[in-house]
Design a protein around this motif. Structure first.
Motif, PDB file in Angstrom:
ATOM      1  N   ARG A  24     -78.368  34.204 -52.517  1.00 48.43           N
ATOM      2  CA  ARG A  24     -76.905  34.247 -52.547  1.00 48.43           C
ATOM      3  C   ARG A  24     -76.312  32.920 -52.066  1.00 48.43           C
ATOM      4  NH1 ARG A  24     -78.370  37.683 -55.144  1.00 48.43           N
ATOM      5  NH2 ARG A  24     -78.185  39.936 -54.891  1.00 48.43           N
ATOM      6  N   SER A  80     -77.099  41.061 -59.922  1.00 51.70           N
ATOM      7  CA  SER A  80     -77.560  40.673 -58.590  1.00 51.70           C
ATOM      8  C   SER A  80     -78.917  39.976 -58.633  1.00 51.70           C
ATOM      9  CB  SER A  80     -77.658  41.902 -57.687  1.00 51.70           C
ATOM     10  OG  SER A  80     -78.544  42.863 -58.243  1.00 51.70           O
ATOM     11  N   THR A 113     -83.132  37.458 -50.400  1.00 53.13           N
ATOM     12  CA  THR A 113     -81.876  37.827 -51.043  1.00 53.13           C
ATOM     13  C   THR A 113     -80.722  37.000 -50.488  1.00 53.13           C
ATOM     14  OG1 THR A 113     -82.718  40.083 -51.342  1.00 53.13           O
ATOM     15  CG2 THR A 113     -80.366  39.744 -51.649  1.00 53.13           C
ATOM     16  N   GLU A 135     -76.881  30.263 -54.792  1.00 53.80           N
ATOM     17  CA  GLU A 135     -76.010  30.547 -55.941  1.00 53.80           C
ATOM     18  C   GLU A 135     -74.558  30.201 -55.633  1.00 53.80           C
ATOM     19  OE1 GLU A 135     -78.416  34.215 -58.151  1.00 53.80           O
ATOM     20  OE2 GLU A 135     -76.868  34.666 -56.657  1.00 53.80           O
ATOM     21  N   THR A 179     -79.122  30.249 -60.215  1.00 51.29           N
ATOM     22  CA  THR A 179     -80.137  31.002 -59.501  1.00 51.29           C
ATOM     23  C   THR A 179     -81.362  30.123 -59.325  1.00 51.29           C
ATOM     24  OG1 THR A 179     -79.358  33.098 -60.411  1.00 51.29           O
ATOM     25  CG2 THR A 179     -81.612  33.051 -59.562  1.00 51.29           C
ATOM     26  N   ILE A 213     -72.391  38.076 -46.704  1.00 50.45           N
ATOM     27  CA  ILE A 213     -73.604  38.089 -47.515  1.00 50.45           C
ATOM     28  C   ILE A 213     -74.698  38.907 -46.834  1.00 50.45           C
ATOM     29  CG2 ILE A 213     -75.527  36.639 -48.304  1.00 50.45           C
ATOM     30  CD1 ILE A 213     -73.513  34.481 -48.984  1.00 50.45           C
TER      31      ILE A 213
END
Length: 555
Positions: free
Chosen positions: A306, A425, A302, A309, A315, A9
């Protein structure tokens, strides 16, 4: 999450951030070149406008401050250049939204056992919208308990005349509502970083009644209140003495404007009816606590998204939200590879490129396209850039309560808020062609049908998502943007958005992260929907239940 997965990630995120840096340079060059007399709905023209509107010089466009006045002046100059008819006050493009700036009076002091406390470091008031509070000369501090656990709270009688300190873990509105029960307290105190707040508020409230004396304190000051760690203190424990000197607030007028322009319709029989298009011209200003490194912040948010999620298949509603303590501790941001591309970039401006620069320049692009068109819509189109959305939809409330055209002449309202992203994304469920529609059938089935029909006629129809419009959805997006104030008066609405992302309300919401080709498609659709709505034979039938204009919004 296993370490190997976390490393994948992190590496993927750093690659994305590095690629964005190259995109930033390309987009800036396009912006500087401009587009002259080209298509105002093109990706290039939209980029050029957004780089101007979301520039650092706009200072984050905060409601009631200089940056927002710059933004509204920019929009007013643009619509004047287009030759649109003024729709604001007294033949201008500006509708004043009455507002006030509340700040602590010079010379006001708060003392703990006689020692002065520092505003913005030790404490920060919860500025009363009236500019008035009941303040004692001095009072004893008492520990009121943990707001997250109602069994620990002291009684209102115990709080009478005292400065009551409440602990709260991850405070929310429900917790603060519990504290407000203590109306006989001399002051209500809770923990939050005073450096993160502003030394003022901008309010539209006309209330003049004195409010509760409330303020926040730093972690360090919280320990000093009792001379011990808060976790070790029993509810009802008395602490030190809090005293006040010359403690008062100033309440001064603040300038704030909606921008309103009108394109008259071509058909004299329906020219007196309007299709309204709107976006909000404000954002959240500048970071008072100082700059952060742009790349480190974006990389952290970010990676955090991730991780959440991967665990929840959802999200998070806000960047960095939803992490467990272990997950938060696991994130180690190493931007050495980015430093080989460019130096660190300290950032303190909340540019609001997507929120709602994308919507604002989308409205402007549609206005220019319609003025250039050889065929004008039958009905008039009224363009409204509302101010104060971030502070509680204030500009939209003011316009709908005090419309500059007859309210019942507005047949539909289209709201654009955050329409520049929508990649897979950015949000689970998004992807190529993604667009969320909210409220399109809540008042009028016919309006919802028209939007879908126009979308099917596009060269590249968008993928319409209604999931965020579901009754009871926890994000309550139907109630959180300007269209809701039109809907409360029974005006059919559609809210267009490409949804949230890791840059929402962050210093990193900048123009280089906008998908301009996707933005072009969304703006083109709304342009075509506007034209179709302005040309319908009959007004849209309101075939759903109208709400009380003064009732709280429910989704």
């Amino acid at each position: 999450m296993r370490e190997q997965a976390r490393v994948r990630i992190v590496r993927g995120v750093l690659a994305i951030v590095a690629a964005a840096s190259i995109g930033c340079a390309t987009a800036t060059q396009q912006s500087e070149r401009g587009q002259g007399g080209g298509d105002p709905l093109s990706a290039q023209a939209l980029s050029r406008r957004l780089y101007a509107f979301a520039d650092d010089s706009m200072q984050g466009r905060q409601f009631g401050l200089e940056g927002n006045l710059k933004a509204t002046a920019y929009l007013a100059a643009q619509v004047q250049r287009l030759g649109l008819r003024p729709g604001g006050d007294n033949g201008t493009y500006l509708q004043e939204v009455p507002a006030f700036r509340i700040s602590l009076s010079p010379g006001a002091r708060v003392m703990l056992d006689g020692a002065p406390l520092e505003l913005g470091t030790d404490y920060l008031p919860a500025y009363p919208s009236s500019g008035r509070v009941h303040v004692p000369l001095s009072t004893t501090i008492i520990y009121g308990g943990n707001l997250a656990d109602t069994t620990t709270l002291i009684s209102p009688e115990q709080a009478r005349g005292k400065a009551v300190f409440f602990n709260a873990t991850n405070p929310n509105q429900a917790m603060f509502a519990r504290a407000v029960r203590f109306t006989t307290a001399a002051a209500l105190i809770s923990i939050q970083n005073p450096r993160m707040g502003n030394p003022y508020i901008i309010t539209t409230s006309q209330d003049t009644a004195a409010g509760l004396n409330r303020f926040i304190v730093s972690d360090d000051l919280a320990r000093r209140l009792f001379g011990a760690e808060v976790a070790t203190i029993a509810p009802g424990t008395a602490g030190k003495t809090l005293s006040f000197s010359n403690y008062a607030f100033t309440r001064a007028p603040a300038l704030a404007h909606n921008v309103v322009a009108i394109l008259p319709g071509s058909d004299p029989t329906v020219r007196g009816q309007y299709v309204a298009i709107g976006a909000h011209n404000d954002h959240i200003g500048m970071r008072r606590a100082g700059p952060l490194d742009h790349d480190s912040l974006r990389t952290f948010n970010t990676i955090a998204q991730r991780i959440v999620e991967a665990r929840t298949k959802m999200t998070p509603g806000f960047p960095g939200q939803g992490l467990t303590p272990a997950e938060r501790a696991s994130i180690k941001v190493n931007v050495d590879s980015l430093r080989r591309i460019r130096p660190a970039r300290p950032d303190s401006v909340y540019n609001g490129a997507d929120d709602d620069g994308s919507g604002s320049i989308g409205v402007l692009a549609i206005a220019e396209a319609l003025t250039r068109s050889a065929t004008r819509p039958k009905r008039s189109v009224i363009f409204v850039w509302h101010t104060g959305e971030e502070g509680g939809l204030r500009g939209a409330r003011h316009f709908t309560d005090n419309p500059t055209v007859p309210r019942d002449s507005i047949i539909a309202h289209f709201n654009m808020d955050m329409i520049g992203r929508g990649a897979a994304s950015d949000m689970i469920g998004a992807g190529p062609g993604y667009l969320s529609l909210i409220g399109s059938r809540r008042l009028s089935t016919g309006l919802g049908d028209l939007v879908e029909t126009v979308n099917r006629q596009q060269a590249q129809p968008l993928s319409l998502d209604y999931s965020l419009d579901a009754d009871g959805h926890p994000e309550r997006l139907y109630c959180r943007s300007d269209h809701v104030h039109y809907a409360r008066y029974g005006i059919p609405v559609t809210f267009f958005t490409t949804g949230g992302h890791m840059d929402y309300h962050q210093l990193t919401d900048e123009p280089q992260y906008i998908d301009y080709d996707h933005l072009r498609k969304v703006v083109r659709l709304i342009h075509d929907v506007t034209v179709a709505a302005a040309n319908v034979d009959q007004r849209f039938v309101v075939d759903k239940v109208k709400v009380n204009p003064n009732a709280p919004c429910a989704q």
